[in-house]
Structures are given as C-alpha cells and as structure tokens.
Design a protein around this motif. Sequence first.
Motif, PDB file in Angstrom:
ATOM      1  N   LYS A  63     -34.995-106.870 124.684  1.00 14.65           N
ATOM      2  CA  LYS A  63     -36.107-107.551 125.357  1.00 14.65           C
ATOM      3  C   LYS A  63     -37.397-106.749 125.218  1.00 14.65           C
ATOM      4  N   PHE A  64     -37.287-105.436 125.394  1.00 16.52           N
ATOM      5  CA  PHE A  64     -38.446-104.543 125.255  1.00 16.52           C
ATOM      6  C   PHE A  64     -39.021-104.646 123.844  1.00 16.52           C
ATOM      7  N   TRP A  65     -38.147-104.642 122.835  1.00 14.75           N
ATOM      8  CA  TRP A  65     -38.548-104.724 121.440  1.00 14.75           C
ATOM      9  C   TRP A  65     -39.284-106.046 121.175  1.00 14.75           C
ATOM     10  N   GLU A  66     -38.684-107.140 121.619  1.00 10.91           N
ATOM     11  CA  GLU A  66     -39.279-108.452 121.359  1.00 10.91           C
ATOM     12  C   GLU A  66     -40.653-108.579 122.019  1.00 10.91           C
ATOM     13  N   GLN A  67     -40.774-108.032 123.209  1.00 13.81           N
ATOM     14  CA  GLN A  67     -42.043-108.135 123.945  1.00 13.81           C
ATOM     15  C   GLN A  67     -43.129-107.237 123.362  1.00 13.81           C
ATOM     16  N   ASN A  68     -42.709-106.167 122.658  1.00 18.14           N
ATOM     17  CA  ASN A  68     -43.675-105.178 122.183  1.00 18.14           C
ATOM     18  C   ASN A  68     -43.650-105.000 120.668  1.00 18.14           C
ATOM     19  N   GLN A  69     -43.198-106.000 119.945  1.00 12.37           N
ATOM     20  CA  GLN A  69     -43.103-105.889 118.493  1.00 12.37           C
ATOM     21  C   GLN A  69     -44.454-105.530 117.889  1.00 12.37           C
ATOM     22  N   GLY A  70     -44.399-104.578 116.934  1.00 14.79           N
ATOM     23  CA  GLY A  70     -45.610-104.123 116.267  1.00 14.79           C
ATOM     24  C   GLY A  70     -46.363-103.033 117.004  1.00 14.79           C
ATOM     25  N   ARG A  71     -45.895-102.656 118.188  1.00 13.01           N
ATOM     26  CA  ARG A  71     -46.619-101.671 119.001  1.00 13.01           C
ATOM     27  C   ARG A  71     -45.957-100.299 118.926  1.00 13.01           C
ATOM     28  N   ASP A  72     -46.756 -99.263 119.103  1.00 16.84           N
ATOM     29  CA  ASP A  72     -46.291 -97.887 119.083  1.00 16.84           C
ATOM     30  C   ASP A  72     -45.669 -97.558 120.443  1.00 16.84           C
ATOM     31  N   VAL A  73     -44.413 -97.124 120.441  1.00 17.80           N
ATOM     32  CA  VAL A  73     -43.719 -96.817 121.698  1.00 17.80           C
ATOM     33  C   VAL A  73     -44.415 -95.676 122.423  1.00 17.80           C
ATOM     34  N   LYS A  74     -45.034 -94.791 121.681  1.00 15.05           N
ATOM     35  CA  LYS A  74     -45.767 -93.670 122.293  1.00 15.05           C
ATOM     36  C   LYS A  74     -46.855 -94.171 123.240  1.00 15.05           C
ATOM     37  N   GLU A  75     -47.428 -95.337 122.927  1.00 11.54           N
ATOM     38  CA  GLU A  75     -48.480 -95.908 123.758  1.00 11.54           C
ATOM     39  C   GLU A  75     -47.928 -96.884 124.792  1.00 11.54           C
ATOM     40  N   VAL A  76     -46.922 -97.631 124.431  1.00 13.85           N
ATOM     41  CA  VAL A  76     -46.349 -98.644 125.327  1.00 13.85           C
ATOM     42  C   VAL A  76     -45.603 -98.003 126.485  1.00 13.85           C
ATOM     43  N   ASN A  77     -44.804 -96.973 126.173  1.00 12.81           N
ATOM     44  CA  ASN A  77     -43.973 -96.323 127.187  1.00 12.81           C
ATOM     45  C   ASN A  77     -43.877 -94.836 126.858  1.00 12.81           C
ATOM     46  N   PRO A  78     -44.879 -94.043 127.256  1.00 11.21           N
ATOM     47  CA  PRO A  78     -44.906 -92.620 126.904  1.00 11.21           C
ATOM     48  C   PRO A  78     -43.680 -91.853 127.380  1.00 11.21           C
ATOM     49  N   GLU A  79     -43.148 -92.207 128.560  1.00  9.40           N
ATOM     50  CA  GLU A  79     -41.981 -91.502 129.081  1.00  9.40           C
ATOM     51  C   GLU A  79     -40.760 -91.745 128.199  1.00  9.40           C
ATOM     52  N   LEU A  80     -40.569 -92.990 127.783  1.00 14.48           N
ATOM     53  CA  LEU A  80     -39.447 -93.312 126.906  1.00 14.48           C
ATOM     54  C   LEU A  80     -39.590 -92.591 125.576  1.00 14.48           C
ATOM     55  N   PHE A  81     -40.811 -92.577 125.027  1.00 11.13           N
ATOM     56  CA  PHE A  81     -41.023 -91.899 123.750  1.00 11.13           C
ATOM     57  C   PHE A  81     -40.746 -90.397 123.877  1.00 11.13           C
ATOM     58  N   ALA A  82     -41.159 -89.802 124.984  1.00  9.74           N
ATOM     59  CA  ALA A  82     -40.946 -88.365 125.168  1.00  9.74           C
ATOM     60  C   ALA A  82     -39.456 -88.038 125.186  1.00  9.74           C
ATOM     61  N   GLU A  83     -38.668 -88.874 125.859  1.00 10.80           N
ATOM     62  CA  GLU A  83     -37.216 -88.646 125.894  1.00 10.80           C
ATOM     63  C   GLU A  83     -36.612 -88.837 124.508  1.00 10.80           C
ATOM     64  N   PHE A  84     -37.023 -89.892 123.826  1.00 10.46           N
ATOM     65  CA  PHE A  84     -36.594 -90.165 122.454  1.00 10.46           C
ATOM     66  C   PHE A  84     -36.871 -88.966 121.546  1.00 10.46           C
ATOM     67  N   SER A  85     -38.108 -88.479 121.565  1.00  9.34           N
ATOM     68  CA  SER A  85     -38.516 -87.384 120.700  1.00  9.34           C
ATOM     69  C   SER A  85     -37.750 -86.104 121.022  1.00  9.34           C
ATOM     70  N   SER A  86     -37.581 -85.833 122.316  1.00  6.92           N
ATOM     71  CA  SER A  86     -36.872 -84.634 122.745  1.00  6.92           C
ATOM     72  C   SER A  86     -35.415 -84.647 122.288  1.00  6.92           C
ATOM     73  N   GLN A  87     -34.786 -85.808 122.365  1.00  5.97           N
ATOM     74  CA  GLN A  87     -33.377 -85.885 121.997  1.00  5.97           C
ATOM     75  C   GLN A  87     -33.169 -85.755 120.497  1.00  5.97           C
ATOM     76  N   ILE A  88     -34.065 -86.323 119.692  1.00  7.51           N
ATOM     77  CA  ILE A  88     -33.959 -86.154 118.246  1.00  7.51           C
ATOM     78  C   ILE A  88     -34.247 -84.711 117.855  1.00  7.51           C
ATOM     79  N   SER A  89     -35.265 -84.128 118.459  1.00  5.83           N
ATOM     80  CA  SER A  89     -35.581 -82.720 118.192  1.00  5.83           C
ATOM     81  C   SER A  89     -34.411 -81.820 118.577  1.00  5.83           C
ATOM     82  N   GLY A  90     -33.733 -82.156 119.683  1.00  2.61           N
ATOM     83  CA  GLY A  90     -32.581 -81.367 120.104  1.00  2.61           C
ATOM     84  C   GLY A  90     -31.447 -81.416 119.098  1.00  2.61           C
ATOM     85  N   ALA A  91     -31.229 -82.578 118.493  1.00  3.84           N
ATOM     86  CA  ALA A  91     -30.186 -82.700 117.479  1.00  3.84           C
ATOM     87  C   ALA A  91     -30.534 -81.888 116.236  1.00  3.84           C
ATOM     88  N   ILE A  92     -31.795 -81.940 115.827  1.00  5.48           N
ATOM     89  CA  ILE A  92     -32.222 -81.159 114.660  1.00  5.48           C
ATOM     90  C   ILE A  92     -32.061 -79.668 114.942  1.00  5.48           C
TER      91      ILE A  92
END
Length: 336
Positions: A55-84
């Motif tokens: 639902k989030f994807w459909e409502q925000n298609q074409g938009r940067d998650v960093k701008e739409v939901n900064p908290e979600l993007f921060a968690e996303f980025s942190s978890q990928i960085s942690g795996a690397i």
Amino acid sequence: MTDTNAAPRAAADAPVFVESEWATLKECVYGSPDAWVLPKFLSDSKLRAQGEHGKFWEQNQGRDVKEVNPELFAEFSSQISGAIKLLEGLGVRVHVAGEISEQNRKFPRGEDHGVQTAWMRDPFVTIGNNVIELAPRSYFHRRQRFAIREFLGATMDRGARFFAQPDGGADEYVDGTGWGYLEGGDIFVVGRNILVGNSGGCSNPEGARWLQHMLGSDYKVQTVKIDPMFPHLDCVLMTPREGVAIASLEALPEGLPDFMKDWDVHAVPKAMAKAHMACNNLVLDDHTVVVPSEEALNPIADALKSRKFEVIRIPYRVPCMAGGSFRCAHQPLIRN
C-alpha cells in the motif's frame, strides 16, 4: 563464535568462480544502503509488493523514501550497512552497488522506474567462471546493471568469461523464440545442476533455454515451477548444504527436482515464506547461515541449528518487509 575480524577470503585478483550455493562466500556484489526510490507501480511491482508495504509503495510510487519516510529510510540504510559490515568483518570482499545516472534511470522506455539498488541479486549471475548479465523481465531490475557494470567488466581481467543475455527492450514482455527473461533470484547453482524458477512473472523457459545454450553441456539447466504469488525461486527455497534444503513445498506445485528427492527438507509454510522471506537467507558456507533477527524467523534459525549450522542473527526488518532479504541483496563473484 564467528570471527568478525577474519583475514580477507579473496585477494583482489583472485579468479572469479562460483561452484555452488553453499561453497564459502569470498567475494560478492551487495546492495546499496544509500538510495531507495519506489518504482512506478506496474505489474512487475505488484508481484513484489505485499501487505502494508504494498500500500505504501502504491501510494508513493516514483518518490524517494528518504523524503517520504525518513525514519523508515534510516532503518533500511542502517540494516543494509550492518550486513555489509558483517560480511567485511568476516573477510568477505564486498562491492557495493553504485549510482545509476539520470539517463540510465530512464532505461528502457524513457521514464523513471525508480532505484532498487539495495537488492542486487537479479541483474547478473555467476556460474563457474561465467559472469552473466541477465535480461530481467522487471523494468526496475533491467537498469540495475548500470550500478555494477564496472565491477562486472573488471572480472574479465581475473579469468572470468563475461557475457550478456539479449535484452528484452522496451516491451514489458514478449512471448516467443529469442525472448528469454532471467532474474538472478530464480537461479540456483547446485553444483553442475542449475535451477531456474518459473512463476510466470519473472524468468521464463525461453530464458532457461538460452542459459543452457550459453553454458553448454558442462551444466544441466532445468526449470522449477513455483506458485505465481512468489516472484522468485529464492523466495521459496534455500540450499545451505548439499543434501539439505529449507523449502516452502506448498509453493512448489511439481515438487523439488528429482536429484533432491532424498534431501533433508525442512518445510516452511507458504504464509511464512511470503510474509517474512523465510527462505531468503545468506549462506556463508556449508555450516554458517545469516538469518534476520526478527522473532518470526526463530523457527528457521532453530531448524538450521538442529542440522548443526551456526546461525548469525542481525536486524533486517525493512528490506524483508520490502520483499527481499539477504539472498536478494547479494550476488556472489567467488564461492569455492
């Protein structure tokens, strides 16, 4: 305990070679923690979107998650960085996907289909010493190659045979001879047996036919039917060791391939495979697997531990929620 300060597993000029899903991971391409722009919501997106994230994807298609939901993007980025960081601490040589230029973001139809470079399994595959750029069916996967072309091209200086599958062009899908589609999440290297998932929405039998032609008689390529609710084979199958599989048998209408009929298979409910990417974990070698730390995946960790695997748990909630866990994030260059 796993040594997170291990010596490098692969030298910078080590020959590229992948012999199996469970051979020791020494070098890989991994997804980027720096960018996530939701693609246009076409049929390829609908196959991957699920639940609240869909639902989030459909409502925000074409938009940067960093701008739409900064908290979600921060968690996303942190978890990928942690795996690397985990992989590098274990001595794995990691190439992180780069940027895609503004013009290449418009490939192949002149419209921007987003940036999904956190999940780099699909644009290429390594089989033996063959590094193969694939022809994905999904638009947002088709442009991912541009974030890693430099890494792939450099493998030619290390003994790799670098190929590119004929591209599908601007049409969403063409059904006919020569119109093969392959996505890396569908391809499993099980020794000389190469499996290609076929859900009807991503890789297709014509793609598998091309792959057999390209690889020649040294390998046997076979398709595996999977439930259309899943995009890729690695959503319903993991092979952490020869003779052991974690699989959603409910999602395999024709079952596992015949050569796996005597394997020890831990069955995963289809709902768990879909909602929590339960089969999409990171095999480091034939006795070590990385599984997200979310509580819902405790049964997977327990099943692996009962089979004498060491299981490493780190957070990966957001990438899983978005439809791709650890296997989706990486594609090996060296497993031997």
